[in-house]
Design a protein around this motif. Sequence first.
Motif, PDB file in Angstrom:
ATOM      1  N   ALA A   1       9.379  68.449 -18.018  1.00 43.53           N
ATOM      2  CA  ALA A   1       7.961  68.443 -17.649  1.00 43.53           C
ATOM      3  C   ALA A   1       7.090  67.992 -18.818  1.00 43.53           C
ATOM      4  O   ALA A   1       6.142  67.218 -18.636  1.00 43.53           O
ATOM      5  CB  ALA A   1       7.536  69.829 -17.177  1.00 43.53           C
ATOM      6  N   ALA A   2       7.415  68.448 -20.018  1.00 37.10           N
ATOM      7  CA  ALA A   2       6.648  68.029 -21.196  1.00 37.10           C
ATOM      8  C   ALA A   2       6.802  66.524 -21.431  1.00 37.10           C
ATOM      9  O   ALA A   2       5.834  65.838 -21.768  1.00 37.10           O
ATOM     10  CB  ALA A   2       7.106  68.810 -22.422  1.00 37.10           C
ATOM     11  N   CYS A   3       7.996  66.022 -21.239  1.00 36.36           N
ATOM     12  CA  CYS A   3       8.246  64.590 -21.405  1.00 36.36           C
ATOM     13  C   CYS A   3       7.467  63.779 -20.367  1.00 36.36           C
ATOM     14  O   CYS A   3       6.816  62.791 -20.696  1.00 36.36           O
ATOM     15  CB  CYS A   3       9.735  64.313 -21.308  1.00 36.36           C
ATOM     16  N   CYS A   4       7.513  64.202 -19.119  1.00 35.23           N
ATOM     17  CA  CYS A   4       6.790  63.506 -18.056  1.00 35.23           C
ATOM     18  C   CYS A   4       5.281  63.547 -18.290  1.00 35.23           C
ATOM     19  O   CYS A   4       4.583  62.567 -18.037  1.00 35.23           O
ATOM     20  CB  CYS A   4       7.122  64.109 -16.699  1.00 35.23           C
ATOM     21  N   LEU A   5       4.803  64.675 -18.783  1.00 32.84           N
ATOM     22  CA  LEU A   5       3.375  64.806 -19.041  1.00 32.84           C
ATOM     23  C   LEU A   5       2.900  63.819 -20.100  1.00 32.84           C
ATOM     24  O   LEU A   5       1.833  63.225 -19.969  1.00 32.84           O
ATOM     25  CB  LEU A   5       3.052  66.240 -19.464  1.00 32.84           C
ATOM     26  N   THR A   6       3.701  63.610 -21.147  1.00 34.41           N
ATOM     27  CA  THR A   6       3.289  62.674 -22.190  1.00 34.41           C
ATOM     28  C   THR A   6       3.258  61.237 -21.665  1.00 34.41           C
ATOM     29  O   THR A   6       2.356  60.477 -22.020  1.00 34.41           O
ATOM     30  CB  THR A   6       4.205  62.771 -23.419  1.00 34.41           C
TER      31      THR A   6
ATOM     32  N   CYS B   1       2.710  60.410 -18.532  1.00 35.21           N
ATOM     33  CA  CYS B   1       1.548  60.351 -17.620  1.00 35.21           C
ATOM     34  C   CYS B   1       0.250  60.224 -18.403  1.00 35.21           C
ATOM     35  O   CYS B   1      -0.652  59.484 -17.997  1.00 35.21           O
ATOM     36  CB  CYS B   1       1.512  61.581 -16.729  1.00 35.21           C
ATOM     37  N   CYS B   2       0.157  60.923 -19.527  1.00 34.17           N
ATOM     38  CA  CYS B   2      -1.038  60.794 -20.370  1.00 34.17           C
ATOM     39  C   CYS B   2      -1.147  59.387 -20.942  1.00 34.17           C
ATOM     40  O   CYS B   2      -2.251  58.834 -21.028  1.00 34.17           O
ATOM     41  CB  CYS B   2      -0.999  61.816 -21.501  1.00 34.17           C
TER      42      CYS B   2
ATOM     43  N   TRP C   1      -2.358  57.160 -18.136  1.00 28.77           N
ATOM     44  CA  TRP C   1      -3.785  57.397 -17.894  1.00 28.77           C
ATOM     45  C   TRP C   1      -4.624  56.733 -18.984  1.00 28.77           C
ATOM     46  O   TRP C   1      -5.650  56.114 -18.692  1.00 28.77           O
ATOM     47  CB  TRP C   1      -4.060  58.905 -17.859  1.00 28.77           C
TER      48      TRP C   1
ATOM     49  N   ASN D   1       5.046  61.388 -28.402  1.00 34.08           N
ATOM     50  CA  ASN D   1       4.760  62.781 -28.088  1.00 34.08           C
ATOM     51  C   ASN D   1       6.008  63.533 -27.645  1.00 34.08           C
ATOM     52  O   ASN D   1       6.077  64.744 -27.815  1.00 34.08           O
ATOM     53  CB  ASN D   1       3.667  62.878 -27.024  1.00 34.08           C
ATOM     54  N   SER D   2       6.977  62.847 -27.063  1.00 36.70           N
ATOM     55  CA  SER D   2       8.229  63.509 -26.687  1.00 36.70           C
ATOM     56  C   SER D   2       8.966  63.990 -27.929  1.00 36.70           C
ATOM     57  O   SER D   2       9.534  65.082 -27.943  1.00 36.70           O
ATOM     58  CB  SER D   2       9.128  62.567 -25.893  1.00 36.70           C
TER      59      SER D   2
ATOM     60  N   THR E   1       7.145  66.999 -29.206  1.00 38.23           N
ATOM     61  CA  THR E   1       7.421  68.137 -28.329  1.00 38.23           C
ATOM     62  C   THR E   1       8.798  68.718 -28.599  1.00 38.23           C
ATOM     63  O   THR E   1       8.975  69.932 -28.612  1.00 38.23           O
ATOM     64  CB  THR E   1       7.311  67.703 -26.855  1.00 38.23           C
TER      65      THR E   1
END
Length: 68
Positions: free
Chosen positions: A10-15, A17-18, A21, A44-45, A48
Amino acid sequence: MVLALGLSGAACCLTFCCGRWLARWTRCDRPDGISLTFATGMNNSSATAVLTAGWFSHLPEVLLPILS
């Protein structure tokens, strides 16, 4: 183990997606947008993974999927 994999995924996907964006927000053309998305996600991965490894340093079974 499942929780650790789920949170790190989830943390990887969030970065990523950011990053996507940010590419849309700055109105980059397609090649620059793809480059910005991957650069943000990969950078960011790594950060993290380091933070997560520090947080879960007492649990070796959690460190294996994070650091591999």
